[in-house]
Write a protein that holds these residues in place. Structure first.
Motif: not given
Length: 419
Positions: A126, A224-225
């Protein structure tokens, strides 16, 4: 001629006892026969006599018959959640059985190196994607600057070509340049206009392209977060927290045991809300209904409650039912505390009834009616039954006295004398 033996015969006079023997035998036989006849005639009118102190009597009355079911049960927590593991790992218990815990207090922890490693990898990815997004923004600015330069140069070339075209117009009017040079100037102006137009379109296209690319990069970073956020939630869920305020019930695994996903770990008992769990015979299952009143007995304290749930299955010939009730301040309740209960099925007003007794063991088809110390066997028809009363449909009237216990001594006689 031979003489007979008559000369030898001797006349013997009978004794007095011999004369009386036959009349005595006949008289004795007559007396015996008379006694047998008297006994046979007397037996038809004989009445058995029973001591009334061995009997239990009851009077038929009219009133409201409360049809109920007597049963037993136990106290259970209305809210006793079982806490499960969220991941594979080694569990560490932080609270002992019986410890008081608060809402949200961590009661156990699970160590999962695999999940921790996955979280760190995704967190690193990330961070890298965020850096790539910032780099892409810089590249987009650089590309926008480049196309802006192209547009500016095209604009300068257009202005120069326009200026040359105006000068060519003045020179051709004075015949100072040839027609070929004049037309070449016009062509240069047209070319400059096209280049300027294309430069504007390229700038717009490049702006849209860069915006699209940056949006995609942003969505990838946002996705991705979410992955990192979910892994962080799973890591936080490794701290098993108490969902209610109460006490620790039982450990379902050993300390430092290796457990799998969704494996039960321990129970937390909410002591602020109790319910009664009753075991009702399956023969009464069809009579039960949600909301029925239930009288719970805790020694000399009675509490009223209502049926809240009925199990749809039968186990060991019993149906499990739950009862909600308000906890009395005088009660000191504990988990699995035994109790007795009475489920009130219905109220039947203005019913002729009598107390229950062992006369029901004969099937309830007959009863013994007491009249002037004489008990008469009477056919009856009985109806609804409760714990203490039985409805009398036929065979009796209000005020009649029945023998409800001790009737086995009557030996099924039709009439019995009480003394």
């Amino acid at each position: 001629m031979i003489k007979d033996t008559s000369g030898q015969d001797k006349v013997i006079q009978p004794k007095v006892t011999s004369k009386l023997k036959m009349p005595l035998v006949i008289g004795t036989l007559g007396l015996l026969m008379s006694a047998l006849v008297w006994a046979s005639l007397g037996n038809g009118n004989n009445i058995r006599s029973i001591d009334s102190t061995d009997l239990r009597l009851a009077t038929l009355t009219r009133g409201t018959l409360v049809r109920d079911i007597a049963t037993t049960g136990k106290i259970v927590a209305a809210n006793a959640p079982v806490l499960y593991s969220t991941e594979q790992g080694v569990v560490t218990m932080l609270s002992q059985p019986g410890d008081i815990v608060e809402f949200g207090q961590v009661v156990a922890q699970i160590e999962s190196p695999k999940l921790q490693n996955t979280y760190e990898q995704q967190q690193s990815l990330y961070t890298s994607m965020e850096s790539n997004l910032e780099r892409a923004k810089l590249d987009a600015r650089r590309e926008q600057l480049r196309v802006s330069q192209v547009l500016d140069m095209a604009k300068v070339d257009l202005e120069a070509a326009d200026r040359e075209s105006r000068r060519g117009n003045q020179l051709i009017e004075n015949s100072l340049i040839s027609r070929i040079d004049y037309e070449k100037g016009k062509d240069d102006l047209h070319k400059a206009k096209l280049l300027h137009k294309h430069a504007i379109a390229e700038v717009d296209l490049m702006r849209d392209t860069l915006t699209f690319e940056l949006k995609n990069r942003g969505l990838e970073v946002a996705r991705q977060a979410l992955v990192v956020k979910e892994l962080a939630r799973q890591l936080a869920a490794l701290n098993i927290k108490a969902p209610v305020e109460g006490i620790i019930g039982n450990w379902l695994v050993e300390q430092k045991a290796r457990i799998g996903t969704s494996q039960p770990i321990l129970t937390v008992v909410d002591l602020s809300a109790f319910e009664a769990e009753l075991a009702v015979p399956e023969s009464y299952a069809d009579d039960l209904g949600i909301g029925m009143d239930v009288e719970l007995s805790f020694g000399n304290i009675n509490v009223m409650g209502q049926l809240s749930s009925i199990s749809p299955e039968v186990r060991n010939r019993e149906v499990t039912a739950r009862v909600r009730f308000n906890v009395d301040e005088q009660l000191s309740l504990r988990q699995n505390q035994r109790l007795s209960a009475r489920v009130l099925l219905e109220n039947r007003p203005n019913v002729l009834m009598i107390k229950r007794g062992d006369f029901l063991n004969r099937g309830g088809s007959s009863a013994y009616l007491l009249t002037d110390d004489i008990v008469h066997k009477t056919p009856v028809t009985l109806g609804a039954r409760s714990m203490s009363q039985v409805e009398v449909i036929e065979g009796g009237k209000e005020g009649d006295v029945w023998v409800i216990s001790g009737t086995e001594a009557f030996r099924n006689d039709e009439t019995v004398q009480l003394r």
